[in-house]
Design a protein around this motif. Sequence first.
Motif, PDB file in Angstrom:
ATOM      1  N   MET A  64       0.837  -1.190   0.000  1.00  0.00           N
ATOM      2  CA  MET A  64       0.000   0.000   0.000  1.00  0.00           C
ATOM      3  C   MET A  64       0.872   1.240   0.000  1.00  0.00           C
ATOM      4  N   ALA A  65       1.643   1.403  -1.039  1.00  0.00           N
ATOM      5  CA  ALA A  65       2.657   2.436  -1.085  1.00  0.00           C
ATOM      6  C   ALA A  65       2.045   3.818  -1.151  1.00  0.00           C
ATOM      7  N   ARG A  66       2.769   4.768  -0.583  1.00  0.00           N
ATOM      8  CA  ARG A  66       2.443   6.176  -0.616  1.00  0.00           C
ATOM      9  C   ARG A  66       1.107   6.474   0.022  1.00  0.00           C
ATOM     10  N   GLY A  67       0.496   5.495   0.677  1.00  0.00           N
ATOM     11  CA  GLY A  67      -0.828   5.734   1.233  1.00  0.00           C
ATOM     12  C   GLY A  67      -0.769   6.415   2.582  1.00  0.00           C
ATOM     13  N   GLY A  68       0.145   5.956   3.474  1.00  0.00           N
ATOM     14  CA  GLY A  68       0.202   6.488   4.804  1.00  0.00           C
ATOM     15  C   GLY A  68      -1.072   6.192   5.569  1.00  0.00           C
ATOM     16  N   ALA A  69      -1.142   6.732   6.767  1.00  0.00           N
ATOM     17  CA  ALA A  69      -2.298   6.462   7.623  1.00  0.00           C
ATOM     18  C   ALA A  69      -3.566   7.088   7.066  1.00  0.00           C
ATOM     19  N   ARG A  70      -3.448   8.241   6.405  1.00  0.00           N
ATOM     20  CA  ARG A  70      -4.647   8.912   5.912  1.00  0.00           C
ATOM     21  C   ARG A  70      -5.379   8.095   4.866  1.00  0.00           C
ATOM     22  N   ALA A  71      -4.630   7.275   4.076  1.00  0.00           N
ATOM     23  CA  ALA A  71      -5.270   6.470   3.031  1.00  0.00           C
ATOM     24  C   ALA A  71      -5.886   5.207   3.582  1.00  0.00           C
ATOM     25  N   ARG A  72      -5.649   4.929   4.858  1.00  0.00           N
ATOM     26  CA  ARG A  72      -6.224   3.728   5.458  1.00  0.00           C
ATOM     27  C   ARG A  72      -7.026   4.135   6.677  1.00  0.00           C
ATOM     28  N   GLU A  73      -8.122   4.882   6.474  1.00  0.00           N
ATOM     29  CA  GLU A  73      -8.958   5.298   7.582  1.00  0.00           C
ATOM     30  C   GLU A  73      -9.453   4.056   8.310  1.00  0.00           C
ATOM     31  N   THR A  74      -9.609   4.199   9.591  1.00  0.00           N
ATOM     32  CA  THR A  74      -9.963   3.021  10.384  1.00  0.00           C
ATOM     33  C   THR A  74     -11.264   2.393   9.926  1.00  0.00           C
ATOM     34  N   LEU A  75     -11.273   1.064   9.920  1.00  0.00           N
ATOM     35  CA  LEU A  75     -12.473   0.313   9.574  1.00  0.00           C
ATOM     36  C   LEU A  75     -13.242  -0.125  10.818  1.00  0.00           C
ATOM     37  N   VAL A  76     -12.709   0.172  11.989  1.00  0.00           N
ATOM     38  CA  VAL A  76     -13.331  -0.352  13.208  1.00  0.00           C
ATOM     39  C   VAL A  76     -14.787   0.071  13.311  1.00  0.00           C
ATOM     40  N   ARG A  77     -15.083   1.332  12.988  1.00  0.00           N
ATOM     41  CA  ARG A  77     -16.431   1.822  13.189  1.00  0.00           C
ATOM     42  C   ARG A  77     -17.426   1.252  12.188  1.00  0.00           C
ATOM     43  N   VAL A  78     -16.952   0.489  11.175  1.00  0.00           N
ATOM     44  CA  VAL A  78     -17.881  -0.067  10.195  1.00  0.00           C
ATOM     45  C   VAL A  78     -17.835  -1.583  10.160  1.00  0.00           C
ATOM     46  N   THR A  79     -17.145  -2.215  11.089  1.00  0.00           N
ATOM     47  CA  THR A  79     -17.040  -3.667  11.017  1.00  0.00           C
ATOM     48  C   THR A  79     -18.367  -4.361  11.256  1.00  0.00           C
ATOM     49  N   ASP A  80     -19.352  -3.637  11.810  1.00  0.00           N
ATOM     50  CA  ASP A  80     -20.663  -4.233  11.995  1.00  0.00           C
ATOM     51  C   ASP A  80     -21.640  -3.822  10.908  1.00  0.00           C
ATOM     52  N   ALA A  81     -21.191  -2.993   9.963  1.00  0.00           N
ATOM     53  CA  ALA A  81     -22.067  -2.584   8.867  1.00  0.00           C
ATOM     54  C   ALA A  81     -22.113  -3.687   7.827  1.00  0.00           C
ATOM     55  N   LEU A 101       1.651  -5.575  14.234  1.00  0.00           N
ATOM     56  CA  LEU A 101       0.812  -4.474  13.786  1.00  0.00           C
ATOM     57  C   LEU A 101      -0.182  -4.956  12.735  1.00  0.00           C
ATOM     58  N   SER A 102      -1.155  -4.118  12.434  1.00  0.00           N
ATOM     59  CA  SER A 102      -2.084  -4.361  11.337  1.00  0.00           C
ATOM     60  C   SER A 102      -2.338  -3.042  10.632  1.00  0.00           C
ATOM     61  N   TRP A 103      -3.111  -3.089   9.540  1.00  0.00           N
ATOM     62  CA  TRP A 103      -3.427  -1.858   8.836  1.00  0.00           C
ATOM     63  C   TRP A 103      -4.341  -0.947   9.664  1.00  0.00           C
ATOM     64  N   LEU A 104      -4.905  -1.459  10.761  1.00  0.00           N
ATOM     65  CA  LEU A 104      -5.764  -0.652  11.618  1.00  0.00           C
ATOM     66  C   LEU A 104      -5.046  -0.128  12.849  1.00  0.00           C
ATOM     67  N   THR A 105      -3.763  -0.382  12.988  1.00  0.00           N
ATOM     68  CA  THR A 105      -3.030   0.116  14.153  1.00  0.00           C
ATOM     69  C   THR A 105      -3.143   1.640  14.221  1.00  0.00           C
ATOM     70  N   PRO A 106      -3.654   2.197  15.318  1.00  0.00           N
ATOM     71  CA  PRO A 106      -3.828   3.651  15.409  1.00  0.00           C
ATOM     72  C   PRO A 106      -2.514   4.403  15.165  1.00  0.00           C
ATOM     73  N   GLY A 107      -2.584   5.407  14.296  1.00  0.00           N
ATOM     74  CA  GLY A 107      -1.424   6.243  14.026  1.00  0.00           C
ATOM     75  C   GLY A 107      -0.392   5.642  13.104  1.00  0.00           C
ATOM     76  N   LEU A 108      -0.650   4.432  12.578  1.00  0.00           N
ATOM     77  CA  LEU A 108       0.318   3.801  11.678  1.00  0.00           C
ATOM     78  C   LEU A 108       0.525   4.646  10.419  1.00  0.00           C
ATOM     79  N   SER A 109       1.778   4.838  10.049  1.00  0.00           N
ATOM     80  CA  SER A 109       2.124   5.558   8.819  1.00  0.00           C
ATOM     81  C   SER A 109       3.102   4.704   8.017  1.00  0.00           C
ATOM     82  N   VAL A 110       2.706   4.356   6.785  1.00  0.00           N
ATOM     83  CA  VAL A 110       3.501   3.464   5.944  1.00  0.00           C
ATOM     84  C   VAL A 110       3.658   4.091   4.568  1.00  0.00           C
ATOM     85  N   ALA A 111       4.850   4.048   4.018  1.00  0.00           N
ATOM     86  CA  ALA A 111       5.086   4.531   2.655  1.00  0.00           C
ATOM     87  C   ALA A 111       6.271   3.789   2.059  1.00  0.00           C
ATOM     88  N   SER A 112       6.138   3.373   0.801  1.00  0.00           N
ATOM     89  CA  SER A 112       7.246   2.730   0.104  1.00  0.00           C
ATOM     90  C   SER A 112       8.351   3.746  -0.157  1.00  0.00           C
TER      91      SER A 112
END
Length: 311
Positions: A1-18, A241-252
């Motif tokens: 998930m290059a160049r996405g950072g934390a902003r491109a992976r908004e948390t899914l926790v609040r929709v896991t029951d949707a 870690l996971s893609w939902l880890t709070p504050g995670l920032s990842v970039a290639s």
Amino acid sequence: MARGGARARETLVRVTDARTAPDPTSAPDPIAALLAVLDVAPGTTPGTFTATNLPKPGGRVFGGQVIAQALVAAGRTVPGGRLPHSLHGYFLRAGDVATPVDLAVEELRDGRSFSARRTHAAQDGEPILSMIASFQEEQDGVDHTEPAPDVPEPEDVESAMDRMGHLDHPVARFWTHQSAFDVRHVGGSLYLGPAPSPEGRQRVWMRAKGPLPADQLLHRAVLAFACDQIMLEPVLRRAGLSWLTPGLSVASLDHAMWWHRDVRVDDWLLFDQSSPSAQGGRGLGAARVFDRSGTLVASIAQEGMVRIPTA
């Protein structure tokens, strides 16, 4: 998930029951969209090309997209019959999906059997990627391959669609309904939480969701596109870690690939991944890619920025 950072992976926790599943018929055909962005258009001068972008949550260009476009552009300048066998690239800036990508190919050398090309990708005059690739004519030589690991067949592994397809969230929709790839993590994904135990090994089956033209340059570029979404996951897995880890920032940061043999990305490929090291806010991911017959078709390495908040 290059160049996405934390902003491109908004948390899914609040929709896991949707449980309102997105309507896949309302979205563009993901294979057609993929082929469109890789069909780079000739520019106004020789060796230049322009390309469009796939939409992506967060508004940043997907790193795998631009490195695949740079490879296609370079491949269109080499003598016929020469295919890429390696590339090395650096991601320099995050790209904007609303701005076309300008590609400039520098012809470094055409030898008797090898060609070398350097491609710069830019937006509004600012470089976002610099890549060098080598191409070779088909030749005979020493031939051996390491064996593939013993893993379950892809039909027996949960897919990203199984895991997240029901979630009504832009990030979940992007990696399921809008993605051109069927991704299946052996032993579980990191989409909604960390692995049960931290280890730096990961095995993933992947293929395009539909047939692709029989163009080997295209298939090698599509492999470069596809692998970018999972290359740093062994780093996350090892760190718990996971893609939902709070504050995670990842970039290639950089990307290297070697194609050993012809590859078909519209058939199942197995990524045997590892993370040899992580330090200083950076982590290294490596992968061996096998076709379904167990033949090694490619090797990949990528270093990325991996940051989490410190107390």
